[in-house]
Design an enzyme around this catalytic site. Structure first.
Site, PDB file in Angstrom:
ATOM      1  N   SER B  54       0.816  -1.216   0.000  1.00  0.00           N
ATOM      2  CA  SER B  54       0.000   0.000   0.000  1.00  0.00           C
ATOM      3  C   SER B  54       0.852   1.269   0.000  1.00  0.00           C
ATOM      4  O   SER B  54       0.475   2.271  -0.595  1.00  0.00           O
ATOM      5  CB  SER B  54      -0.954  -0.002   1.189  1.00  0.00           C
ATOM      6  OG  SER B  54      -0.231  -0.053   2.399  1.00  0.00           O
ATOM      7  N   CYS B  84      -7.181  -5.895   0.352  1.00  0.00           N
ATOM      8  CA  CYS B  84      -5.942  -5.798   1.133  1.00  0.00           C
ATOM      9  C   CYS B  84      -5.334  -4.394   1.054  1.00  0.00           C
ATOM     10  O   CYS B  84      -5.854  -3.487   1.696  1.00  0.00           O
ATOM     11  CB  CYS B  84      -4.949  -6.877   0.711  1.00  0.00           C
ATOM     12  SG  CYS B  84      -3.601  -7.094   1.885  1.00  0.00           S
ATOM     13  N   ARG B 115      -2.855  -1.121   9.521  1.00  0.00           N
ATOM     14  CA  ARG B 115      -2.028  -1.870   8.556  1.00  0.00           C
ATOM     15  C   ARG B 115      -1.468  -3.098   9.249  1.00  0.00           C
ATOM     16  O   ARG B 115      -1.122  -3.046  10.412  1.00  0.00           O
ATOM     17  CB  ARG B 115      -0.839  -1.008   8.137  1.00  0.00           C
ATOM     18  CG  ARG B 115      -1.009  -0.269   6.871  1.00  0.00           C
ATOM     19  CD  ARG B 115       0.314   0.352   6.486  1.00  0.00           C
ATOM     20  NE  ARG B 115       1.288  -0.681   6.200  1.00  0.00           N
ATOM     21  CZ  ARG B 115       2.270  -0.523   5.321  1.00  0.00           C
ATOM     22  NH1 ARG B 115       2.405   0.594   4.687  1.00  0.00           N
ATOM     23  NH2 ARG B 115       3.108  -1.499   5.107  1.00  0.00           N
ATOM     24  N   HIS B 179      -7.891 -11.795   0.032  1.00  0.00           N
ATOM     25  CA  HIS B 179      -7.604 -11.821  -1.410  1.00  0.00           C
ATOM     26  C   HIS B 179      -8.493 -12.808  -2.157  1.00  0.00           C
ATOM     27  O   HIS B 179      -8.105 -13.953  -2.365  1.00  0.00           O
ATOM     28  CB  HIS B 179      -6.143 -12.207  -1.628  1.00  0.00           C
ATOM     29  CG  HIS B 179      -5.176 -11.193  -1.135  1.00  0.00           C
ATOM     30  ND1 HIS B 179      -4.826 -10.086  -1.867  1.00  0.00           N
ATOM     31  CD2 HIS B 179      -4.492 -11.102   0.025  1.00  0.00           C
ATOM     32  CE1 HIS B 179      -3.963  -9.359  -1.186  1.00  0.00           C
ATOM     33  NE2 HIS B 179      -3.743  -9.952  -0.024  1.00  0.00           N
ATOM     34  N   GLU B 181      -8.968 -12.966  -5.156  1.00  0.00           N
ATOM     35  CA  GLU B 181      -8.359 -13.262  -6.463  1.00  0.00           C
ATOM     36  C   GLU B 181      -7.349 -14.398  -6.394  1.00  0.00           C
ATOM     37  O   GLU B 181      -6.888 -14.880  -7.425  1.00  0.00           O
ATOM     38  CB  GLU B 181      -7.713 -11.985  -7.036  1.00  0.00           C
ATOM     39  CG  GLU B 181      -6.412 -11.545  -6.378  1.00  0.00           C
ATOM     40  CD  GLU B 181      -6.579 -10.860  -5.017  1.00  0.00           C
ATOM     41  OE1 GLU B 181      -7.714 -10.824  -4.508  1.00  0.00           O
ATOM     42  OE2 GLU B 181      -5.566 -10.396  -4.467  1.00  0.00           O
TER      43      GLU B 181
END
EC number: 4.3.3.6
Lengths: 298, 197
Positions: B54, B84, B115, B179, B181
């Site tokens: 990030s 995320c 975080r 996630h 993905e």
């Protein structure tokens, strides 16, 4: 929430972490000050080590894992992931790095190998590993041992990108050659390159190795970094290239921007201007065979 | 329909492939574009902010001039999903780690994030997560994952782990600490696409 239901250190998690680094630059640092410069420049992670490869090459002697205090200080200094190098086969150094909280261990040929026959059994660890490879056989053997990420070996500490180019072309070329092969042909290849048939078949099917593949070893300029990305690297490690250059802050930022704009020569021209001289370097051809680092590991 | 995936850094191709699978499953057509530079976000009907680092993503979104385009997209009410690192970037506020690195946040979702709320990589985990829009649990992969520690009245909490919110929604925005993905299960991407089709 029942915490015993959490599953740690799975292959999906290890490979997933490596995927989060894609398109990024991972920079070698030897102290917290350098780590902060790398983070500020936009590095996706830092590699904590005792001395950058150029100095390891110059100083000679046995190169080992970094002082745990330095690793701990670097971890405390930045919020991006911190990686650490362990010697090939030195599973205790790897355990110490894991205990310190590093996010990935590099089982690295840049350090002096601890075991001349075996690499670390990386499946025994919760922390993911990155390993170097010069060709498809080496890459798949390391993945079979549990590596979650592969990088080219290049020739570390030289500032000469030619060996990284050679390794990347070798691996990608070998993958292309698998395309359209029958199962029996793939079995023959697997035998020939000394890699497990399952991984050879998976690579043939996916037309890439099953984990993230970065470039490393000799990357010294924004143009070098962009070259490796153009060739198909998922990202770039820069070792001596940054903190052995004239102006590390500018070089670090320029390399990050070069990786993000690798396909745009106009932007590359802009980001490469006025950043000071790159590391002096040494051409690979001038190094005696016994001093070549990439031959370590097999 | 055009769906953009921010492609500055991170696991971009995994999101593109997951979206392709999900779109095919629902028998729809959509164009997928990866976005590294400004000028493309305004053409998109939906946007995904993928996982990655990030700090790096935030810096480059500003440097590339994409951050303002995403803010405009949100004002227009178009669907945006952040996973995320994406969840962090969408937030209005962060913890001391975010402050320490002078991290750039887009500030689109009324949330405060922590975080690496669950620790470093060795603490990363998979878990069967209950989500209100799914009949059966979802195998959620958390990697150095963030968590939402405070959220405003407009934010709907979808899932928690302990006291940490790991999935939330605010109008057109879907934020996930995990996630979707990284697995072949497209149900979370389908839920996002329901906002578009």
């Amino acid at each position: 929430m029942e915490l015993e239901k959490l599953r740690h250190g799975t292959e999906l998690i290890k490979r997933g972490f490596a995927k989060m680094q894609k398109g990024g630059v991972i920079m070698d640092v030897v102290n917290p000050e350098q780590a902060k410069i790398a983070e500020e420049a936009g590095a996706v992670a830092v590699m904590a080590l005792q001395a950058v490869p150029a100095d390891i090459r110059k100083e000679g002697g046995v190169a080992r894992m970094a002082d745990p205090q330095i690793v701990a200080d670097i971890i405390a200094a930045v919020t991006i992931p911190v990686m650490g190098k362990a010697r090939i086969g030195h599973f205790v150094e790897a355990e110490i790095l894991e205990a310190l909280g590093v996010d990935m261990v590099d089982e690295s040929e840049v350090l002096t190998p601890a075991d001349n026959s075996y690499h670390i059994d990386k499946t025994e660890f919760t922390v993911p590993f990155v390993c170097g490879a010069r060709n498809l056989g080496e890459a798949l053997r390391r993945i079979n041992e549990g590596a979650a990420m592969i990088r080219t070996k290049g020739e570390a500490g030289t500032g000469d990108v030619s060996e990284a180019v050679k390794h990347m072309k070798q691996i990608l070329g070998e993958i292309r050659m698998l395309k359209g092969m029958t199962k029996e042909e793939l079995i023959a290849v697997a035998r020939d390159i000394e890699a497990p048939i399952e991984l050879v078949m998976e690579t043939a099917e996916m037309q890439r190795i099953p984990v993230v593949n970065f470039a490393a070893g000799g990357v010294a300029t924004p143009a070098d970094a962009a070259l490796m990305m153009r060739m198909g690297a998922d990202g770039v490690f820069v070792g001596s290239g940054i903190f052995k250059s004239e102006n590390p802050e500018l070089m670090a930022k320029a390399i990050v921007e070069a990786v993000n704009n690798y396909d745009n020569p106009k932007v590359l021209a802009e980001v490469s201007k006025g950043i000071g001289a790159g590391m002096k370097g040494i051409s690979v051809g001038s190094i005696p065979d016994e001093d070549i680092l990439q031959n370590r590991g097999w | 329909m055009k769906i953009g995936v921010i492609a500055i850094q991170g696991d971009v191709s995994e999101h593109v492939e997951a979206l392709e699978r999900a779109i095919e499953q629902r028998g729809e057509q959509a164009e997928l574009v990866t976005i590294k530079h400004k000028g493309i976000v305004p053409e998109c009907d939906a946007l995904v902010l993928p996982g990655g680092e990030s700090t790096t993503l935030g810096k480059l979104l500003i440097r590339e001039g994409i951050a303002d385009e995403i803010r405009d997209m949100n004002t227009a009410g178009k669907p945006i999903m952040g996973t995320c690192a994406g969840l962090i970037l969408l937030a209005t506020a962060g913890d001391e780690q975010v402050a320490k690195t002078h991290q750039h946040l887009l500030g689109l979702m009324d949330t405060k994030v922590n975080r690496n709320a669950f620790g470093r990589q060795r603490d990363s985990f998979e878990i069967e997560l209950e989500l209100p829009f799914l009949d059966t649990p979802y195998n959620a992969v958390f990697i150095r994952a963030p968590g939402i520690v405070e959220s405003g009245n407009d934010v709907t909490v979808l899932a928690r782990i302990d006291d940490m919110v790991v999935a939330a929604e605010q109008g057109n925005i879907l934020a996930l600490a995990f996630h979707p993905e990284l697995t072949l299960d497209t149900r979370v991407h389908q839920y996002f696409l329901d906002k578009l089709f």
